[in-house]
Design a protein around this motif. Structure first.
Motif, PDB file in Angstrom:
ATOM      1  N   ALA A  64      30.406  42.583  39.225  1.00  0.00           N
ATOM      2  CA  ALA A  64      30.597  41.703  40.390  1.00  0.00           C
ATOM      3  C   ALA A  64      32.066  41.617  40.790  1.00  0.00           C
ATOM      4  O   ALA A  64      32.408  41.550  41.961  1.00  0.00           O
ATOM      5  CB  ALA A  64      30.055  40.304  40.080  1.00  0.00           C
ATOM      6  N   LYS A  65      32.958  41.621  39.802  1.00  0.00           N
ATOM      7  CA  LYS A  65      34.393  41.516  40.086  1.00  0.00           C
ATOM      8  C   LYS A  65      35.036  42.850  40.425  1.00  0.00           C
ATOM      9  O   LYS A  65      36.155  42.895  40.929  1.00  0.00           O
ATOM     10  CB  LYS A  65      35.123  41.015  38.820  1.00  0.00           C
ATOM     11  N   GLY A  66      34.349  43.961  40.029  1.00  0.00           N
ATOM     12  CA  GLY A  66      34.976  45.269  40.126  1.00  0.00           C
ATOM     13  C   GLY A  66      36.088  45.351  39.093  1.00  0.00           C
ATOM     14  O   GLY A  66      37.147  45.934  39.323  1.00  0.00           O
ATOM     15  N   ARG A  67      35.835  44.737  37.923  1.00  0.00           N
ATOM     16  CA  ARG A  67      36.870  44.627  36.885  1.00  0.00           C
ATOM     17  C   ARG A  67      36.714  45.733  35.847  1.00  0.00           C
ATOM     18  O   ARG A  67      35.597  46.020  35.418  1.00  0.00           O
ATOM     19  CB  ARG A  67      36.713  43.271  36.204  1.00  0.00           C
ATOM     20  N   PRO A  68      37.833  46.345  35.412  1.00  0.00           N
ATOM     21  CA  PRO A  68      37.745  47.363  34.364  1.00  0.00           C
ATOM     22  C   PRO A  68      37.145  46.753  33.090  1.00  0.00           C
ATOM     23  O   PRO A  68      37.466  45.612  32.751  1.00  0.00           O
ATOM     24  CB  PRO A  68      39.204  47.777  34.124  1.00  0.00           C
ATOM     25  N   PRO A 151      35.692  35.034  33.726  1.00  0.00           N
ATOM     26  CA  PRO A 151      37.034  35.342  34.198  1.00  0.00           C
ATOM     27  C   PRO A 151      37.217  34.591  35.518  1.00  0.00           C
ATOM     28  O   PRO A 151      36.321  33.868  35.952  1.00  0.00           O
ATOM     29  CB  PRO A 151      36.974  36.848  34.445  1.00  0.00           C
ATOM     30  N   SER A 152      38.365  34.731  36.151  1.00  0.00           N
ATOM     31  CA  SER A 152      38.554  34.081  37.442  1.00  0.00           C
ATOM     32  C   SER A 152      37.585  34.689  38.465  1.00  0.00           C
ATOM     33  O   SER A 152      37.281  35.878  38.412  1.00  0.00           O
ATOM     34  CB  SER A 152      40.001  34.252  37.901  1.00  0.00           C
ATOM     35  N   ALA A 153      37.109  33.837  39.395  1.00  0.00           N
ATOM     36  CA  ALA A 153      36.035  34.238  40.305  1.00  0.00           C
ATOM     37  C   ALA A 153      36.567  34.924  41.570  1.00  0.00           C
ATOM     38  O   ALA A 153      36.235  34.537  42.691  1.00  0.00           O
ATOM     39  CB  ALA A 153      35.197  33.015  40.663  1.00  0.00           C
ATOM     40  N   ASN A 154      37.400  35.941  41.375  1.00  0.00           N
ATOM     41  CA  ASN A 154      37.941  36.712  42.508  1.00  0.00           C
ATOM     42  C   ASN A 154      37.567  38.182  42.308  1.00  0.00           C
ATOM     43  O   ASN A 154      37.214  38.583  41.200  1.00  0.00           O
ATOM     44  CB  ASN A 154      39.471  36.596  42.514  1.00  0.00           C
ATOM     45  N   LEU A 155      37.661  38.950  43.369  1.00  0.00           N
ATOM     46  CA  LEU A 155      37.547  40.396  43.202  1.00  0.00           C
ATOM     47  C   LEU A 155      38.778  40.866  42.451  1.00  0.00           C
ATOM     48  O   LEU A 155      39.880  40.340  42.663  1.00  0.00           O
ATOM     49  CB  LEU A 155      37.481  41.092  44.570  1.00  0.00           C
ATOM     50  N   PRO A 159      44.120  37.494  44.564  1.00  0.00           N
ATOM     51  CA  PRO A 159      44.531  36.252  43.910  1.00  0.00           C
ATOM     52  C   PRO A 159      43.298  35.497  43.389  1.00  0.00           C
ATOM     53  O   PRO A 159      42.225  35.594  43.987  1.00  0.00           O
ATOM     54  CB  PRO A 159      45.204  35.459  45.027  1.00  0.00           C
ATOM     55  N   SER A 160      43.472  34.753  42.310  1.00  0.00           N
ATOM     56  CA  SER A 160      42.381  33.931  41.783  1.00  0.00           C
ATOM     57  C   SER A 160      41.921  32.952  42.857  1.00  0.00           C
ATOM     58  O   SER A 160      42.676  32.604  43.763  1.00  0.00           O
ATOM     59  CB  SER A 160      42.848  33.162  40.549  1.00  0.00           C
ATOM     60  N   THR A 161      40.675  32.498  42.722  1.00  0.00           N
ATOM     61  CA  THR A 161      40.091  31.600  43.720  1.00  0.00           C
ATOM     62  C   THR A 161      40.284  30.144  43.302  1.00  0.00           C
ATOM     63  O   THR A 161      40.025  29.789  42.160  1.00  0.00           O
ATOM     64  CB  THR A 161      38.583  31.899  43.861  1.00  0.00           C
ATOM     65  N   ARG A 245      47.832  45.107  38.158  1.00  0.00           N
ATOM     66  CA  ARG A 245      48.626  44.509  39.228  1.00  0.00           C
ATOM     67  C   ARG A 245      47.817  43.340  39.782  1.00  0.00           C
ATOM     68  O   ARG A 245      47.021  43.479  40.697  1.00  0.00           O
ATOM     69  CB  ARG A 245      48.927  45.545  40.320  1.00  0.00           C
ATOM     70  N   HIS A 246      48.035  42.177  39.160  1.00  0.00           N
ATOM     71  CA  HIS A 246      47.272  40.973  39.470  1.00  0.00           C
ATOM     72  C   HIS A 246      47.858  40.236  40.654  1.00  0.00           C
ATOM     73  O   HIS A 246      48.981  40.497  41.050  1.00  0.00           O
ATOM     74  CB  HIS A 246      47.387  40.047  38.270  1.00  0.00           C
ATOM     75  N   TYR A 247      47.151  39.260  41.145  1.00  0.00           N
ATOM     76  CA  TYR A 247      47.688  38.241  42.042  1.00  0.00           C
ATOM     77  C   TYR A 247      48.475  38.840  43.209  1.00  0.00           C
ATOM     78  O   TYR A 247      49.436  38.256  43.682  1.00  0.00           O
ATOM     79  CB  TYR A 247      48.650  37.305  41.289  1.00  0.00           C
TER      80      TYR A 247
HETATM   81 MG    MG Z   1      41.793  36.864  36.845  1.00  0.00          MG
END
Ligand code: MG
Ligand code: AMP
Length: 367
Positions: A64-68, A151-155, A159-161, A245-247
């Motif tokens: 859902a996040k497209g997270r590694p 985790p934080s609910a962002n793609l 940036p985090s939501t 490369r966050h945020y």
């Molecule tokens: Mg996060």
């Protein structure tokens, strides 16, 4: 998938969960119990939750996040007794921190027990645990009858939501429900403290500050390399998420900070003058004090600048509260260059500056 938004109407108005709100949390908890995903508010940022003990739910969170999948999730508990299911050892330092700061915006990393699936910890032999204080988060975990990986609910990469509207922006169609509990009070992600080794290590600064930790433990603690500067090639941060490369806003951002008594507004004005005409749409992200100085220094240029206020320079918690929202606004406005004002690094300033430095990809001007 159709995403249902469950608004905690009474909680948003009064700060107290009513019977009607509790019914909505029952609905979200049922989603978690059957292996689905629910975004929910916490005091830090919104979390994207699933059953932490169900491999399939963790896999869905990454998708859902497209997270590694090597970037582990934080496991949320609602009762200190749940810690013993998740970990094999709780050090004396961890005990002290838990007593003082749980429930609250502190995540601690422990050696994991076999009950925690590798999918939840990104294959690590440690598990990150948080005991949030937000009443809706606590009620959701309790009603779900399990522990919730979130985790934080962002793609991934955004940036985090910090509001339900941000969650809808990123996750509509990707999660079963979004619980709307209004704006997150703190607005920055939790402090992460690794207590799995001999000396506690700060992996990510947050609202439980370095000063609070050293005071509570009566000792100096380590700090991960990812906090101090851009990671060198081949160096692995202890919190795997810190390497990404966050945020990051879509536009390049330059961060202006003061260390030697210089004027941030003058340095920003020089930067804006240099880029005026070259950049299509410039933005400033700074305090009210800085905005009024800029209006005096470069009135002609400021007419065309997208101005985003972070409130008073004196109120660092207020700056933290709005940072991610302002970054999202600038993305939506389609700006092409951002000049941002930093803060000092004491207390919450360390967490604020950590997120700002990353958003600026470590492009920093010190005056
Ligand atoms: Mg996060
Ligand atoms: P997020 O909540 O989206 O900011 O992501 C959770 C953060 O916690 C990421 O930066 C992870 O790398 C970090 N994290 C989760 N589990 C662990 C762990 N076992 N060891 C170190 N860091 C962790």
């Amino acid at each position: 998938m159709e995403t249902k938004v469950l608004v905690l109407e009474d909680y948003k108005r009064t700060g107290i969960l009513s019977r009607a709100d509790m019914d909505k949390l029952d609905e979200a908890a049922a989603v978690i119990r059957r292996g689905g995903l629910a975004a929910f508010p916490t005091e830090t940022v919104y979390g994207l939750g699933g059953d932490a003990l169900m491999k399939e739910a963790s896999r869905k969170i990454y998708a859902a996040k497209g997270r590694p999948s090597d970037n582990p999730l934080i496991v949320h508990i609602c009762d200190i007794d749940q810690l013993s299911e998740l970990t094999v050892r709780v050090s004396e330092e961890a005990g002290k921190m838990a007593e003082k700061y749980w429930p609250g915006p502190l995540t601690m990393v422990f050696k994991k027990s076999p009950a925690v699936p590798d999918e939840t910890t990104g294959g690590l032999d440690t598990v990150a645990v948080r005991f949030p204080v937000h009443p809706a988060a606590l009620a959701l975990i309790k009603k779900a009858g399990t522990v919730i990986a979130a985790p934080s609910a962002n793609l991934s990469g955004r940036p985090s939501t910090t509001s339900a509207a941000h969650c809808v922006e990123d996750l509509n169609g990707r999660v079963d429900v979004i619980v709307d509990g209004g704006d997150c009070e703190i607005g920055l992600e939790s402090t992460i403290l690794d207590v799995s080794g001999d000396v506690p290590q700060l992996l990510r600064p947050g609202a439980v500050t370095l000063e609070m930790i050293t005071e509570t433990l009566g000792m100096d603690i380590g700090e991960d390399a990812a906090i101090k500067g851009p990671l060198k090639e081949g160096v692995k941060p202890k919190a795997p998420g810190m390497k990404y490369r966050h945020y990051a806003p879509k536009a390049p951002m330059i961060l202006f900070t003061e260390k030697n008594g210089g004027s941030i507004a003058e340095a920003m004005a020089a930067g804006l003058r240099e880029n005026a005409g070259k950049e299509e749409k410039m933005a400033v992200l700074c305090s009210e004090e800085c905005i009024s100085e800029l209006n005096k220094l470069i009135p002609e240029i400021m007419k065309d600048v997208d101005v985003k206020s972070t409130g008073s320079r004196e109120d660092k918690a207020g700056m933290a509260h709005v940072l991610f929202e302002r970054l999202r606004e600038m993305d939506a406005d389609g700006v092409s260059f951002i000049a941002a004002e930093g803060s000092s690094e004491e207390n919450i300033g360390k967490a604020l500056m950590n997120r700002m430095k990353k958003a600026a990809a470590w492009q920093i001007v010190t005056v």
